[in-house]
Design a protein around this motif. Structure first.
Motif, PDB file in Angstrom:
ATOM      1  N   MET A   1      -5.318 -18.561  13.500  1.00  0.00           N
ATOM      2  CA  MET A   1      -4.440 -17.440  13.253  1.00  0.00           C
ATOM      3  C   MET A   1      -4.918 -16.239  14.073  1.00  0.00           C
ATOM      4  N   LEU A   2      -4.051 -15.700  14.923  1.00  0.00           N
ATOM      5  CA  LEU A   2      -4.395 -14.544  15.731  1.00  0.00           C
ATOM      6  C   LEU A   2      -4.096 -13.255  14.967  1.00  0.00           C
ATOM      7  N   VAL A   3      -5.051 -12.340  14.993  1.00  0.00           N
ATOM      8  CA  VAL A   3      -4.893 -11.017  14.374  1.00  0.00           C
ATOM      9  C   VAL A   3      -5.403  -9.969  15.368  1.00  0.00           C
ATOM     10  N   LYS A   4      -5.045  -8.709  15.130  1.00  0.00           N
ATOM     11  CA  LYS A   4      -5.496  -7.626  15.991  1.00  0.00           C
ATOM     12  C   LYS A   4      -6.757  -6.990  15.418  1.00  0.00           C
ATOM     13  N   CYS A   5      -7.672  -6.652  16.307  1.00  0.00           N
ATOM     14  CA  CYS A   5      -8.911  -5.982  15.934  1.00  0.00           C
ATOM     15  C   CYS A   5      -8.569  -4.629  15.316  1.00  0.00           C
ATOM     16  N   LYS A   6      -9.232  -4.299  14.221  1.00  0.00           N
ATOM     17  CA  LYS A   6      -8.994  -3.045  13.513  1.00  0.00           C
ATOM     18  C   LYS A   6      -9.364  -1.842  14.373  1.00  0.00           C
ATOM     19  N   TRP A   7     -10.268  -2.012  15.338  1.00  0.00           N
ATOM     20  CA  TRP A   7     -10.685  -0.901  16.167  1.00  0.00           C
ATOM     21  C   TRP A   7      -9.963  -0.856  17.517  1.00  0.00           C
ATOM     22  N   CYS A   8     -10.057  -1.912  18.309  1.00  0.00           N
ATOM     23  CA  CYS A   8      -9.545  -1.862  19.681  1.00  0.00           C
ATOM     24  C   CYS A   8      -8.134  -2.428  19.842  1.00  0.00           C
ATOM     25  N   GLY A   9      -7.658  -3.175  18.856  1.00  0.00           N
ATOM     26  CA  GLY A   9      -6.310  -3.730  18.928  1.00  0.00           C
ATOM     27  C   GLY A   9      -6.216  -5.052  19.676  1.00  0.00           C
ATOM     28  N   LYS A  10      -7.331  -5.561  20.179  1.00  0.00           N
ATOM     29  CA  LYS A  10      -7.343  -6.837  20.904  1.00  0.00           C
ATOM     30  C   LYS A  10      -7.079  -7.979  19.926  1.00  0.00           C
ATOM     31  N   GLU A  11      -6.277  -8.949  20.361  1.00  0.00           N
ATOM     32  CA  GLU A  11      -6.005 -10.109  19.505  1.00  0.00           C
ATOM     33  C   GLU A  11      -7.182 -11.076  19.563  1.00  0.00           C
ATOM     34  N   PHE A  12      -7.497 -11.651  18.408  1.00  0.00           N
ATOM     35  CA  PHE A  12      -8.598 -12.611  18.331  1.00  0.00           C
ATOM     36  C   PHE A  12      -8.303 -13.621  17.223  1.00  0.00           C
ATOM     37  N   GLU A  13      -9.018 -14.718  17.260  1.00  0.00           N
ATOM     38  CA  GLU A  13      -8.893 -15.765  16.248  1.00  0.00           C
ATOM     39  C   GLU A  13      -9.704 -15.352  15.023  1.00  0.00           C
ATOM     40  N   LYS A  14      -9.032 -15.139  13.908  1.00  0.00           N
ATOM     41  CA  LYS A  14      -9.679 -14.642  12.695  1.00  0.00           C
ATOM     42  C   LYS A  14     -10.459 -15.750  11.996  1.00  0.00           C
ATOM     43  N   ARG A  15     -11.682 -15.386  11.561  1.00  0.00           N
ATOM     44  CA  ARG A  15     -12.515 -16.276  10.751  1.00  0.00           C
ATOM     45  C   ARG A  15     -12.838 -15.570   9.446  1.00  0.00           C
ATOM     46  N   ASP A  16     -12.581 -16.190   8.334  1.00  0.00           N
ATOM     47  CA  ASP A  16     -12.862 -15.634   7.005  1.00  0.00           C
ATOM     48  C   ASP A  16     -12.201 -14.262   6.829  1.00  0.00           C
ATOM     49  N   THR A  17     -13.014 -13.233   6.564  1.00  0.00           N
ATOM     50  CA  THR A  17     -12.482 -11.887   6.322  1.00  0.00           C
ATOM     51  C   THR A  17     -12.714 -10.965   7.512  1.00  0.00           C
ATOM     52  N   GLN A  18     -12.868 -11.532   8.683  1.00  0.00           N
ATOM     53  CA  GLN A  18     -13.163 -10.791   9.902  1.00  0.00           C
ATOM     54  C   GLN A  18     -12.043  -9.798  10.238  1.00  0.00           C
ATOM     55  N   LYS A  19     -12.414  -8.535  10.525  1.00  0.00           N
ATOM     56  CA  LYS A  19     -11.445  -7.492  10.860  1.00  0.00           C
ATOM     57  C   LYS A  19     -11.600  -7.004  12.298  1.00  0.00           C
ATOM     58  N   PHE A  20     -12.719  -7.342  12.942  1.00  0.00           N
ATOM     59  CA  PHE A  20     -13.020  -6.855  14.276  1.00  0.00           C
ATOM     60  C   PHE A  20     -13.215  -8.029  15.228  1.00  0.00           C
ATOM     61  N   CYS A  21     -12.883  -7.814  16.493  1.00  0.00           N
ATOM     62  CA  CYS A  21     -12.996  -8.895  17.470  1.00  0.00           C
ATOM     63  C   CYS A  21     -14.443  -9.163  17.864  1.00  0.00           C
ATOM     64  N   CYS A  22     -15.306  -8.156  17.746  1.00  0.00           N
ATOM     65  CA  CYS A  22     -16.715  -8.323  18.130  1.00  0.00           C
ATOM     66  C   CYS A  22     -17.598  -7.363  17.350  1.00  0.00           C
ATOM     67  N   GLY A  23     -18.873  -7.557  17.459  1.00  0.00           N
ATOM     68  CA  GLY A  23     -19.834  -6.710  16.769  1.00  0.00           C
ATOM     69  C   GLY A  23     -19.808  -5.271  17.249  1.00  0.00           C
ATOM     70  N   ASP A  24     -19.538  -5.065  18.550  1.00  0.00           N
ATOM     71  CA  ASP A  24     -19.476  -3.705  19.089  1.00  0.00           C
ATOM     72  C   ASP A  24     -18.357  -2.896  18.453  1.00  0.00           C
ATOM     73  N   CYS A  25     -17.201  -3.510  18.261  1.00  0.00           N
ATOM     74  CA  CYS A  25     -16.077  -2.812  17.622  1.00  0.00           C
ATOM     75  C   CYS A  25     -16.427  -2.457  16.179  1.00  0.00           C
ATOM     76  N   ALA A  26     -17.034  -3.382  15.470  1.00  0.00           N
ATOM     77  CA  ALA A  26     -17.424  -3.128  14.075  1.00  0.00           C
ATOM     78  C   ALA A  26     -18.456  -2.003  14.005  1.00  0.00           C
ATOM     79  N   LEU A  27     -19.442  -2.027  14.894  1.00  0.00           N
ATOM     80  CA  LEU A  27     -20.482  -1.005  14.909  1.00  0.00           C
ATOM     81  C   LEU A  27     -19.900   0.371  15.235  1.00  0.00           C
ATOM     82  N   THR A  28     -19.066   0.440  16.257  1.00  0.00           N
ATOM     83  CA  THR A  28     -18.442   1.709  16.647  1.00  0.00           C
ATOM     84  C   THR A  28     -17.603   2.264  15.508  1.00  0.00           C
ATOM     85  N   TYR A  29     -16.789   1.414  14.900  1.00  0.00           N
ATOM     86  CA  TYR A  29     -15.930   1.830  13.791  1.00  0.00           C
ATOM     87  C   TYR A  29     -16.768   2.378  12.637  1.00  0.00           C
TER      88      TYR A  29
END
Length: 76
Positions: free
Chosen positions: A1-29
């Motif tokens: 299932m593709l979802v958009k990153c909560k920070w950058c808006g990039k589409e990524f394959e969601k795993r579990d409750t993941q909201k960010f495409c990468c650790g950098d986006c999560a850290l920045t947010y």
């Protein structure tokens, strides 16, 4: 299932409750959230205000202004 990153808006394959495409986006947010809360608390203390809805204020600022949110009012 593709979802958009909560920070950058990039589409990524969601795993579990993941909201960010990468650790950098999560850290920045999370850093921006903490900085915003800190600024709000400092301003509130300076003017002797009581903040009751901190999370709602921060969410509004993030939704409306993203990076440029620390000094702008959500009603701007």
């Amino acid at each position: 299932m593709l979802v958009k990153c909560k920070w950058c808006g990039k589409e990524f394959e969601k795993r579990d409750t993941q909201k960010f495409c990468c650790g950098d986006c999560a850290l920045t947010y999370n850093q921006i959230i903490q900085n915003t809360k800190s600024k709000i608390k400092t301003i509130a203390k300076k003017y002797d205000f009581e903040i009751k809805n901190m999370d709602k204020i921060v969410n509004a600022k993030m939704m409306l202004f993203k990076n440029d949110n620390t000094m702008r009012c959500p009603c701007d």
